[in-house]
Design an enzyme around this catalytic site. Structure first.
Site, mmCIF file in Angstrom:
data_model
loop_
_atom_site.group_PDB
_atom_site.id
_atom_site.type_symbol
_atom_site.label_atom_id
_atom_site.label_comp_id
_atom_site.label_asym_id
_atom_site.label_seq_id
_atom_site.Cartn_x
_atom_site.Cartn_y
_atom_site.Cartn_z
ATOM 1 C CG ASP A 90 0.746 -9.897 -0.886
ATOM 2 O OD1 ASP A 90 1.107 -10.821 -1.644
ATOM 3 O OD2 ASP A 90 0.795 -9.964 0.359
ATOM 4 C CG ASP A 91 -2.093 -5.439 -0.962
ATOM 5 O OD1 ASP A 91 -2.440 -6.523 -0.442
ATOM 6 O OD2 ASP A 91 -1.456 -4.562 -0.357
ATOM 7 C CG HIS A 140 -3.981 -10.525 0.088
ATOM 8 N ND1 HIS A 140 -3.363 -11.008 1.218
ATOM 9 C CD2 HIS A 140 -3.627 -9.209 0.021
ATOM 10 C CE1 HIS A 140 -2.670 -10.034 1.801
ATOM 11 N NE2 HIS A 140 -2.822 -8.931 1.100
ATOM 12 C CG HIS A 144 -5.839 -5.894 2.532
ATOM 13 N ND1 HIS A 144 -5.160 -5.330 3.581
ATOM 14 C CD2 HIS A 144 -4.907 -6.555 1.815
ATOM 15 C CE1 HIS A 144 -3.869 -5.615 3.495
ATOM 16 N NE2 HIS A 144 -3.691 -6.379 2.425
ATOM 17 C CE1 TYR A 181 -3.108 -4.039 6.869
ATOM 18 C CE2 TYR A 181 -4.994 -5.477 7.293
ATOM 19 C CZ TYR A 181 -4.466 -4.300 6.796
ATOM 20 O OH TYR A 181 -5.297 -3.379 6.223
ATOM 21 C CG HIS A 234 2.648 -4.799 -1.276
ATOM 22 N ND1 HIS A 234 3.803 -4.927 -0.541
ATOM 23 C CD2 HIS A 234 1.653 -5.333 -0.522
ATOM 24 C CE1 HIS A 234 3.524 -5.496 0.620
ATOM 25 N NE2 HIS A 234 2.222 -5.759 0.662
#
Ligand code: NI
Length: 280
Positions: A90-91, A140, A144, A181, A234
Protein backbone atom coordinates in the site's frame (compact mmCIF):
# COMPACT_ATOMS: atom_id res chain seq x y z
CA UNK A 1 -48.90 2.34 -90.71
CA UNK A 2 -45.59 0.76 -89.86
CA UNK A 3 -46.16 1.65 -86.24
CA UNK A 4 -49.54 -0.07 -86.12
CA UNK A 5 -48.10 -3.24 -87.66
CA UNK A 6 -45.32 -3.16 -85.16
CA UNK A 7 -47.78 -2.78 -82.25
CA UNK A 8 -49.84 -5.65 -83.53
CA UNK A 9 -46.79 -7.82 -83.81
CA UNK A 10 -45.82 -6.93 -80.26
CA UNK A 11 -49.33 -7.68 -78.98
CA UNK A 12 -49.21 -11.06 -80.74
CA UNK A 13 -45.85 -11.83 -79.26
CA UNK A 14 -47.06 -10.87 -75.76
CA UNK A 15 -50.14 -13.11 -76.18
CA UNK A 16 -47.93 -15.99 -77.25
CA UNK A 17 -45.68 -15.47 -74.23
CA UNK A 18 -48.64 -15.37 -71.79
CA UNK A 19 -50.12 -18.51 -73.32
CA UNK A 20 -46.74 -20.15 -73.19
CA UNK A 21 -46.37 -19.29 -69.49
CA UNK A 22 -49.86 -20.52 -68.68
CA UNK A 23 -49.40 -23.74 -70.51
CA UNK A 24 -45.81 -24.22 -69.36
CA UNK A 25 -45.12 -27.70 -68.08
CA UNK A 26 -44.90 -28.07 -64.28
CA UNK A 27 -41.59 -27.25 -62.69
CA UNK A 28 -39.30 -30.26 -62.99
CA UNK A 29 -38.68 -30.43 -59.22
CA UNK A 30 -41.95 -30.40 -57.37
CA UNK A 31 -41.81 -30.42 -53.57
CA UNK A 32 -41.65 -34.01 -52.37
CA UNK A 33 -43.32 -35.02 -49.14
CA UNK A 34 -40.61 -36.09 -46.73
CA UNK A 35 -42.94 -38.69 -45.29
CA UNK A 36 -42.41 -40.67 -48.47
CA UNK A 37 -39.03 -42.03 -49.47
CA UNK A 38 -37.44 -39.84 -52.12
CA UNK A 39 -37.11 -41.52 -55.46
CA UNK A 40 -33.37 -41.79 -56.10
CA UNK A 41 -33.29 -40.15 -59.55
CA UNK A 42 -35.06 -37.06 -58.18
CA UNK A 43 -32.52 -36.68 -55.41
CA UNK A 44 -29.62 -36.97 -57.80
CA UNK A 45 -31.22 -34.51 -60.19
CA UNK A 46 -31.67 -31.70 -57.65
CA UNK A 47 -29.49 -28.86 -58.89
CA UNK A 48 -27.09 -27.54 -56.27
CA UNK A 49 -25.63 -24.13 -56.60
CA UNK A 50 -22.26 -24.98 -55.04
CA UNK A 51 -20.99 -21.41 -54.90
CA UNK A 52 -24.11 -20.18 -53.17
CA UNK A 53 -23.91 -22.87 -50.50
CA UNK A 54 -20.20 -22.33 -50.00
CA UNK A 55 -20.68 -18.59 -49.48
CA UNK A 56 -23.51 -19.21 -47.02
CA UNK A 57 -21.26 -21.55 -45.11
CA UNK A 58 -18.45 -18.98 -44.92
CA UNK A 59 -20.84 -16.25 -43.76
CA UNK A 60 -22.34 -18.60 -41.19
CA UNK A 61 -18.93 -19.60 -39.88
CA UNK A 62 -17.68 -16.04 -39.48
CA UNK A 63 -20.91 -15.11 -37.69
CA UNK A 64 -20.50 -18.05 -35.32
CA UNK A 65 -16.94 -16.95 -34.50
CA UNK A 66 -18.21 -13.48 -33.60
CA UNK A 67 -20.95 -14.76 -31.31
CA UNK A 68 -18.97 -17.55 -29.68
CA UNK A 69 -15.29 -16.63 -29.45
CA UNK A 70 -13.06 -19.48 -28.44
CA UNK A 71 -12.84 -19.50 -24.68
CA UNK A 72 -9.32 -19.70 -23.37
CA UNK A 73 -8.89 -21.05 -19.87
CA UNK A 74 -6.98 -18.51 -17.75
CA UNK A 75 -3.52 -19.87 -17.07
CA UNK A 76 -3.23 -19.17 -13.39
CA UNK A 77 -2.31 -21.18 -10.35
CA UNK A 78 -5.08 -23.38 -9.00
CA UNK A 79 -5.61 -22.01 -5.49
CA UNK A 80 -8.14 -24.75 -4.76
CA UNK A 81 -5.18 -27.13 -4.75
CA UNK A 82 -2.15 -24.98 -3.91
CA UNK A 83 -1.45 -23.03 -0.70
CA UNK A 84 -1.85 -19.58 -2.27
CA UNK A 85 -1.07 -16.28 -0.54
CA UNK A 86 -1.13 -12.67 -1.76
CA UNK A 87 1.47 -10.04 -0.88
CA UNK A 88 -0.08 -6.56 -1.00
CA UNK A 89 1.77 -3.25 -0.91
CA UNK A 90 0.00 0.00 0.00
CA UNK A 91 0.66 3.74 -0.19
CA UNK A 92 2.87 3.88 -3.28
CA UNK A 93 3.97 4.55 -5.85
CA UNK A 94 7.20 6.06 -4.50
CA UNK A 95 10.70 6.04 -6.03
CA UNK A 96 11.63 3.05 -3.83
CA UNK A 97 8.90 0.98 -5.46
CA UNK A 98 11.24 0.31 -8.39
CA UNK A 99 13.64 -1.55 -6.08
CA UNK A 100 10.75 -3.71 -4.87
CA UNK A 101 9.73 -4.40 -8.48
CA UNK A 102 13.32 -5.52 -9.20
CA UNK A 103 13.18 -7.99 -6.31
CA UNK A 104 9.77 -9.35 -7.32
CA UNK A 105 10.87 -9.69 -10.97
CA UNK A 106 14.05 -11.54 -10.00
CA UNK A 107 12.12 -14.00 -7.84
CA UNK A 108 9.20 -14.16 -10.29
CA UNK A 109 6.71 -13.31 -7.56
CA UNK A 110 3.48 -11.48 -8.47
CA UNK A 111 2.01 -9.00 -5.98
CA UNK A 112 -0.85 -6.54 -5.64
CA UNK A 113 -0.32 -2.79 -5.27
CA UNK A 114 -2.82 -0.32 -3.84
CA UNK A 115 -1.86 3.12 -5.08
CA UNK A 116 -2.61 6.60 -3.79
CA UNK A 117 -4.01 8.55 -6.76
CA UNK A 118 -2.23 11.84 -6.05
CA UNK A 119 1.13 10.03 -6.13
CA UNK A 120 0.62 8.44 -9.53
CA UNK A 121 1.50 11.64 -11.39
CA UNK A 122 5.26 11.69 -11.74
CA UNK A 123 5.48 7.93 -11.17
CA UNK A 124 3.57 6.75 -14.22
CA UNK A 125 6.49 4.66 -15.44
CA UNK A 126 6.46 2.69 -12.18
CA UNK A 127 2.75 1.98 -12.58
CA UNK A 128 3.25 0.96 -16.21
CA UNK A 129 5.99 -1.40 -15.06
CA UNK A 130 3.70 -2.95 -12.43
CA UNK A 131 1.19 -3.76 -15.15
CA UNK A 132 3.87 -5.02 -17.58
CA UNK A 133 5.38 -7.24 -14.87
CA UNK A 134 2.01 -8.90 -14.26
CA UNK A 135 1.15 -7.40 -10.88
CA UNK A 136 -2.40 -6.45 -9.93
CA UNK A 137 -2.94 -2.74 -9.30
CA UNK A 138 -5.73 -1.27 -7.20
CA UNK A 139 -7.08 2.01 -5.84
CA UNK A 140 -6.14 3.30 -2.37
CA UNK A 141 -8.05 6.64 -2.62
CA UNK A 142 -6.76 9.96 -3.92
CA UNK A 143 -5.17 11.39 -0.77
CA UNK A 144 -5.35 8.62 1.86
CA UNK A 145 -8.21 10.09 3.85
CA UNK A 146 -10.48 7.98 6.02
CA UNK A 147 -13.46 7.70 3.66
CA UNK A 148 -16.07 7.13 6.37
CA UNK A 149 -15.97 10.80 7.45
CA UNK A 150 -16.39 12.30 4.00
CA UNK A 151 -19.41 13.92 2.37
CA UNK A 152 -20.83 11.98 -0.56
CA UNK A 153 -19.28 14.20 -3.23
CA UNK A 154 -15.78 14.04 -1.73
CA UNK A 155 -16.10 10.32 -1.15
CA UNK A 156 -16.95 9.77 -4.80
CA UNK A 157 -14.12 11.92 -6.09
CA UNK A 158 -11.55 10.23 -3.82
CA UNK A 159 -12.40 7.04 -5.69
CA UNK A 160 -13.01 8.33 -9.23
CA UNK A 161 -9.99 10.63 -9.49
CA UNK A 162 -7.77 7.71 -8.63
CA UNK A 163 -9.57 5.52 -11.16
CA UNK A 164 -8.73 8.10 -13.84
CA UNK A 165 -5.09 8.29 -12.74
CA UNK A 166 -4.79 4.49 -12.76
CA UNK A 167 -6.43 4.20 -16.16
CA UNK A 168 -4.16 6.89 -17.62
CA UNK A 169 -1.18 4.91 -16.36
CA UNK A 170 -2.34 1.77 -18.17
CA UNK A 171 -4.37 -0.06 -15.52
CA UNK A 172 -7.44 -1.34 -17.34
CA UNK A 173 -10.73 -1.53 -15.45
CA UNK A 174 -9.40 -1.40 -11.89
CA UNK A 175 -11.69 -3.38 -9.58
CA UNK A 176 -9.67 -3.65 -6.35
CA UNK A 177 -9.94 -1.01 -3.65
CA UNK A 178 -8.22 -0.89 -0.29
CA UNK A 179 -9.83 1.61 2.07
CA UNK A 180 -7.28 3.82 3.88
CA UNK A 181 -6.92 2.66 7.52
CA UNK A 182 -9.32 -0.17 6.66
CA UNK A 183 -12.21 2.22 7.40
CA UNK A 184 -15.43 1.01 5.85
CA UNK A 185 -19.11 1.88 6.28
CA UNK A 186 -22.30 1.10 4.41
CA UNK A 187 -22.12 4.35 2.44
CA UNK A 188 -18.45 3.76 1.55
CA UNK A 189 -19.24 0.22 0.40
CA UNK A 190 -22.16 1.53 -1.65
CA UNK A 191 -20.00 4.21 -3.30
CA UNK A 192 -17.27 1.66 -4.03
CA UNK A 193 -19.74 -0.85 -5.47
CA UNK A 194 -21.33 1.80 -7.71
CA UNK A 195 -17.88 2.61 -9.11
CA UNK A 196 -17.13 -1.06 -9.76
CA UNK A 197 -14.85 -1.72 -6.78
CA UNK A 198 -14.50 -4.59 -4.36
CA UNK A 199 -12.89 -3.84 -0.99
CA UNK A 200 -9.75 -5.82 -0.32
CA UNK A 201 -8.83 -6.02 3.36
CA UNK A 202 -6.17 -8.36 4.80
CA UNK A 203 -5.74 -11.30 7.17
CA UNK A 204 -2.07 -10.80 8.10
CA UNK A 205 -0.83 -7.43 9.39
CA UNK A 206 2.79 -7.48 10.52
CA UNK A 207 2.58 -3.74 11.32
CA UNK A 208 5.64 -3.14 9.16
CA UNK A 209 5.26 0.64 9.50
CA UNK A 210 5.74 0.29 13.27
CA UNK A 211 8.48 -2.34 13.30
CA UNK A 212 10.79 -0.54 10.87
CA UNK A 213 13.09 -3.56 10.93
CA UNK A 214 13.43 -6.04 8.06
CA UNK A 215 14.09 -9.16 10.14
CA UNK A 216 11.21 -8.35 12.49
CA UNK A 217 8.85 -7.83 9.52
CA UNK A 218 9.90 -11.16 8.00
CA UNK A 219 9.34 -12.92 11.36
CA UNK A 220 5.93 -11.30 11.86
CA UNK A 221 4.77 -12.37 8.40
CA UNK A 222 6.04 -15.95 8.52
CA UNK A 223 4.60 -16.44 12.02
CA UNK A 224 1.07 -15.34 11.07
CA UNK A 225 0.78 -16.66 7.51
CA UNK A 226 -1.67 -19.40 6.54
CA UNK A 227 -3.06 -20.67 3.23
CA UNK A 228 -5.33 -18.12 1.54
CA UNK A 229 -3.84 -15.16 3.45
CA UNK A 230 -3.74 -11.57 2.25
CA UNK A 231 -0.61 -9.94 3.69
CA UNK A 232 -0.57 -6.18 4.31
CA UNK A 233 2.73 -4.40 3.64
CA UNK A 234 3.80 -0.85 2.71
CA UNK A 235 6.44 -0.22 0.05
CA UNK A 236 7.02 3.32 1.34
CA UNK A 237 9.30 1.79 4.02
CA UNK A 238 12.80 0.69 2.99
CA UNK A 239 12.78 -1.84 5.83
CA UNK A 240 9.72 -3.51 4.33
CA UNK A 241 11.37 -3.76 0.90
CA UNK A 242 14.48 -5.15 2.63
CA UNK A 243 12.25 -7.80 4.25
CA UNK A 244 10.72 -9.02 0.98
CA UNK A 245 13.53 -11.37 -0.21
CA UNK A 246 13.47 -13.14 3.19
CA UNK A 247 9.66 -13.36 3.19
CA UNK A 248 9.70 -14.89 -0.30
CA UNK A 249 12.45 -17.43 0.54
CA UNK A 250 10.86 -18.55 3.81
CA UNK A 251 7.33 -18.85 2.44
CA UNK A 252 8.54 -20.67 -0.69
CA UNK A 253 10.29 -23.15 1.60
CA UNK A 254 7.03 -23.64 3.48
CA UNK A 255 5.36 -24.55 0.19
CA UNK A 256 3.37 -21.37 -0.43
CA UNK A 257 2.52 -20.07 -3.90
CA UNK A 258 2.44 -16.30 -4.40
CA UNK A 259 -0.50 -14.99 -6.40
CA UNK A 260 -2.23 -11.66 -7.07
CA UNK A 261 -5.46 -10.85 -5.23
CA UNK A 262 -7.67 -11.63 -8.26
CA UNK A 263 -5.89 -14.99 -8.65
CA UNK A 264 -6.44 -15.73 -4.95
CA UNK A 265 -10.18 -15.53 -5.67
CA UNK A 266 -10.06 -17.41 -9.00
CA UNK A 267 -10.45 -14.11 -10.94
CA UNK A 268 -13.96 -13.69 -9.57
CA UNK A 269 -13.70 -10.59 -7.37
CA UNK A 270 -17.13 -8.92 -7.31
CA UNK A 271 -17.78 -5.16 -6.98
CA UNK A 272 -19.44 -4.19 -3.69
CA UNK A 273 -18.01 -7.23 -1.83
CA UNK A 274 -15.40 -7.24 0.93
CA UNK A 275 -12.51 -9.73 0.91
CA UNK A 276 -10.28 -10.60 3.87
CA UNK A 277 -8.71 -13.85 2.69
CA UNK A 278 -9.49 -16.83 0.51
CA UNK A 279 -12.06 -18.88 2.36
CA UNK A 280 -10.89 -22.35 3.41
NI1 NI B 1 -2.59 3.14 3.38
Amino acid sequence: MRNRCFSRALAGLAALLVMGALSAPPAPFEPVSLAEPLPLPVVLAVPIDVDRFASLDVADRSQREEVEPEEVEPEGPDCAVLDCIALTFDDGPVPGTDRLLDILAKREVPATFFLIGSQIQGHQKIVERMVADGHAVGNHSWSHLSLTGLKKKNLKSQISRTTDALTNAGVTDPVLFRPPYGDLSDSVLKALGSQGYASVMWSVDPKDWQLDDAAAVTRAVTRAVEPGAIILLHDIHDSTIDAVPGIISKLHKQGYTFVTVPELFDEEVQPGEVYYRRPL
